[in-house]
Design a protein around this motif. Structure first.
Motif, mmCIF file in Angstrom:
data_model
loop_
_atom_site.group_PDB
_atom_site.id
_atom_site.type_symbol
_atom_site.label_atom_id
_atom_site.label_comp_id
_atom_site.label_asym_id
_atom_site.label_seq_id
_atom_site.Cartn_x
_atom_site.Cartn_y
_atom_site.Cartn_z
ATOM 1 N N CYS A 102 0.857 -1.176 0.000
ATOM 2 C CA CYS A 102 0.000 0.000 0.000
ATOM 3 C C CYS A 102 0.898 1.232 0.000
ATOM 4 O O CYS A 102 1.966 1.229 0.620
ATOM 5 N N ALA A 103 0.478 2.288 -0.690
ATOM 6 C CA ALA A 103 1.246 3.516 -0.750
ATOM 7 C C ALA A 103 0.311 4.713 -0.654
ATOM 8 O O ALA A 103 -0.859 4.625 -1.038
ATOM 9 N N ALA A 104 0.849 5.831 -0.187
ATOM 10 C CA ALA A 104 0.009 7.009 0.020
ATOM 11 C C ALA A 104 0.827 8.291 -0.024
ATOM 12 O O ALA A 104 2.052 8.279 0.139
ATOM 13 N N ILE A 105 0.121 9.394 -0.246
ATOM 14 C CA ILE A 105 0.695 10.717 -0.069
ATOM 15 C C ILE A 105 -0.295 11.549 0.734
ATOM 16 O O ILE A 105 -1.466 11.167 0.878
ATOM 17 N N ARG A 106 0.173 12.689 1.236
ATOM 18 C CA ARG A 106 -0.710 13.579 2.001
ATOM 19 C C ARG A 106 -0.932 14.905 1.292
ATOM 20 O O ARG A 106 -1.786 15.677 1.679
ATOM 21 N N LEU A 107 -0.168 15.158 0.230
ATOM 22 C CA LEU A 107 -0.317 16.419 -0.486
ATOM 23 C C LEU A 107 -1.614 16.411 -1.285
ATOM 24 O O LEU A 107 -2.156 15.348 -1.609
ATOM 25 N N ASP A 108 -2.070 17.622 -1.644
ATOM 26 C CA ASP A 108 -3.222 17.699 -2.533
ATOM 27 C C ASP A 108 -2.893 16.965 -3.821
ATOM 28 O O ASP A 108 -1.791 17.108 -4.364
ATOM 29 N N CYS A 109 -3.812 16.190 -4.309
ATOM 30 C CA CYS A 109 -3.559 15.436 -5.528
ATOM 31 C C CYS A 109 -4.855 15.276 -6.299
ATOM 32 O O CYS A 109 -5.951 15.334 -5.744
ATOM 33 N N ARG A 110 -4.671 15.056 -7.580
ATOM 34 C CA ARG A 110 -5.814 14.833 -8.449
ATOM 35 C C ARG A 110 -5.425 13.775 -9.460
ATOM 36 O O ARG A 110 -4.389 13.892 -10.096
ATOM 37 N N GLY A 111 -6.242 12.749 -9.554
ATOM 38 C CA GLY A 111 -5.929 11.669 -10.472
ATOM 39 C C GLY A 111 -5.300 10.497 -9.744
ATOM 40 O O GLY A 111 -4.555 10.672 -8.784
ATOM 41 N N ALA A 112 -5.622 9.303 -10.188
ATOM 42 C CA ALA A 112 -5.097 8.083 -9.573
ATOM 43 C C ALA A 112 -3.811 7.687 -10.289
ATOM 44 O O ALA A 112 -3.819 7.458 -11.495
ATOM 45 N N SER A 113 -2.721 7.597 -9.544
ATOM 46 C CA SER A 113 -1.431 7.315 -10.146
ATOM 47 C C SER A 113 -0.963 5.897 -9.841
ATOM 48 O O SER A 113 -1.038 5.446 -8.702
ATOM 49 N N LEU A 114 -0.455 5.224 -10.861
ATOM 50 C CA LEU A 114 0.134 3.892 -10.710
ATOM 51 C C LEU A 114 1.655 3.946 -10.754
ATOM 52 O O LEU A 114 2.313 2.912 -10.904
ATOM 53 N N THR A 115 2.200 5.133 -10.590
ATOM 54 C CA THR A 115 3.648 5.332 -10.615
ATOM 55 C C THR A 115 4.204 5.284 -9.198
ATOM 56 O O THR A 115 3.820 6.111 -8.363
ATOM 57 N N PRO A 116 5.109 4.370 -8.891
ATOM 58 C CA PRO A 116 5.628 4.264 -7.522
ATOM 59 C C PRO A 116 6.232 5.565 -6.987
ATOM 60 O O PRO A 116 6.045 5.902 -5.823
ATOM 61 N N GLY A 117 6.930 6.303 -7.833
ATOM 62 C CA GLY A 117 7.584 7.526 -7.388
ATOM 63 C C GLY A 117 6.639 8.630 -6.968
ATOM 64 O O GLY A 117 7.066 9.610 -6.365
ATOM 65 N N PHE A 118 5.371 8.489 -7.261
ATOM 66 C CA PHE A 118 4.360 9.481 -6.890
ATOM 67 C C PHE A 118 4.091 9.466 -5.394
ATOM 68 O O PHE A 118 3.630 10.450 -4.826
ATOM 69 N N TYR A 119 4.364 8.349 -4.757
ATOM 70 C CA TYR A 119 3.971 8.145 -3.367
ATOM 71 C C TYR A 119 5.137 8.309 -2.402
ATOM 72 O O TYR A 119 6.254 7.913 -2.676
ATOM 73 N N ALA A 120 4.833 8.893 -1.238
ATOM 74 C CA ALA A 120 5.854 9.174 -0.234
ATOM 75 C C ALA A 120 5.905 8.132 0.873
ATOM 76 O O ALA A 120 6.937 7.961 1.514
ATOM 77 N N PHE A 121 4.797 7.460 1.118
ATOM 78 C CA PHE A 121 4.715 6.544 2.258
ATOM 79 C C PHE A 121 4.331 5.158 1.773
ATOM 80 O O PHE A 121 3.471 5.015 0.898
ATOM 81 N N TRP A 122 4.951 4.155 2.378
ATOM 82 C CA TRP A 122 4.745 2.771 1.968
ATOM 83 C C TRP A 122 4.550 1.867 3.178
ATOM 84 O O TRP A 122 5.149 2.089 4.230
ATOM 85 N N GLY A 123 3.710 0.856 2.999
ATOM 86 C CA GLY A 123 3.568 -0.167 4.017
ATOM 87 C C GLY A 123 4.615 -1.249 3.863
ATOM 88 O O GLY A 123 5.432 -1.204 2.944
ATOM 89 N N GLN A 124 4.564 -2.236 4.766
ATOM 90 C CA GLN A 124 5.534 -3.322 4.761
ATOM 91 C C GLN A 124 5.154 -4.453 3.823
ATOM 92 O O GLN A 124 5.991 -5.305 3.514
ATOM 93 N N GLY A 125 3.929 -4.476 3.378
ATOM 94 C CA GLY A 125 3.492 -5.476 2.407
ATOM 95 C C GLY A 125 2.777 -6.658 3.024
ATOM 96 O O GLY A 125 2.958 -6.969 4.203
ATOM 97 N N THR A 126 1.955 -7.296 2.201
ATOM 98 C CA THR A 126 1.276 -8.521 2.585
ATOM 99 C C THR A 126 1.356 -9.488 1.411
ATOM 100 O O THR A 126 1.149 -9.089 0.260
ATOM 101 N N GLN A 127 1.685 -10.743 1.701
ATOM 102 C CA GLN A 127 1.930 -11.715 0.649
ATOM 103 C C GLN A 127 0.619 -12.315 0.137
ATOM 104 O O GLN A 127 -0.235 -12.726 0.933
ATOM 105 N N VAL A 128 0.506 -12.388 -1.173
ATOM 106 C CA VAL A 128 -0.620 -13.070 -1.823
ATOM 107 C C VAL A 128 -0.042 -14.190 -2.676
ATOM 108 O O VAL A 128 0.815 -13.947 -3.531
ATOM 109 N N THR A 129 -0.501 -15.402 -2.448
ATOM 110 C CA THR A 129 -0.043 -16.560 -3.207
ATOM 111 C C THR A 129 -1.244 -17.264 -3.811
ATOM 112 O O THR A 129 -2.177 -17.643 -3.095
ATOM 113 N N VAL A 130 -1.223 -17.401 -5.131
ATOM 114 C CA VAL A 130 -2.321 -18.038 -5.839
ATOM 115 C C VAL A 130 -1.804 -19.318 -6.474
ATOM 116 O O VAL A 130 -0.876 -19.287 -7.280
#
Length: 122
Positions: free
Chosen positions: A92-120
């Motif tokens: 999961c990733a997030a920012i707190r600044l004003d933003c508009r539009g959904a971004s799929l670019t990792p560099g857009f985000y300032a904060f990151w979680g530790q992750g959760t594993q999904v195995t299919v």
């Protein structure tokens, strides 16, 4: 600073479903889900902006949905019709600044979680 904690990962058979959650410690604006499989680069999966605009990777369109509970600061990722190719660590990733539009670019985000594993499994 924002702490992000993901949950909901696990092991599931192909065709199954999982719902991931990401709890933020405080207000966030734009948020997104990313995943990284071993030996591969981190890729954007789904994102949402404060207006509710969403974007998805082509590989998950029609199967995944993203939503955010702004009152609780929780981001969700509903994953249906899972495939073995969805196996990865999901972040999961997030920012707190004003933003508009959904971004799929990792560099857009300032904060990151530790992750959760999904195995299919197929």
């Amino acid at each position: 600073q924002v702490q992000l904690v993901e949950s909901g990962g696990g092991s599931v058979q192909a065709g199954g479903s999982l719902r991931l959650s990401c709890a933020a410690s405080t207000f966030t604006s734009c948020m997104g889900w990313f995943r990284q499989a071993p030996g591969k680069e981190r890729e954007g999966v789904a994102a949402v902006d404060p207006a509710g605009t969403t974007d998805f990777a082509d590989s998950v369109k029609g199967r995944f949905t993203v939503s955010k509970d702004n009152a609780k600061n929780i981001l969700y990722l509903q994953m249906n019709s899972l495939k073995s190719g969805d196996t990865a660590m999901y972040y999961c990733a997030a920012i707190r600044l004003d933003c508009r539009g959904a971004s799929l670019t990792p560099g857009f985000y300032a904060f990151w979680g530790q992750g959760t594993q999904v195995t299919v499994s197929s």
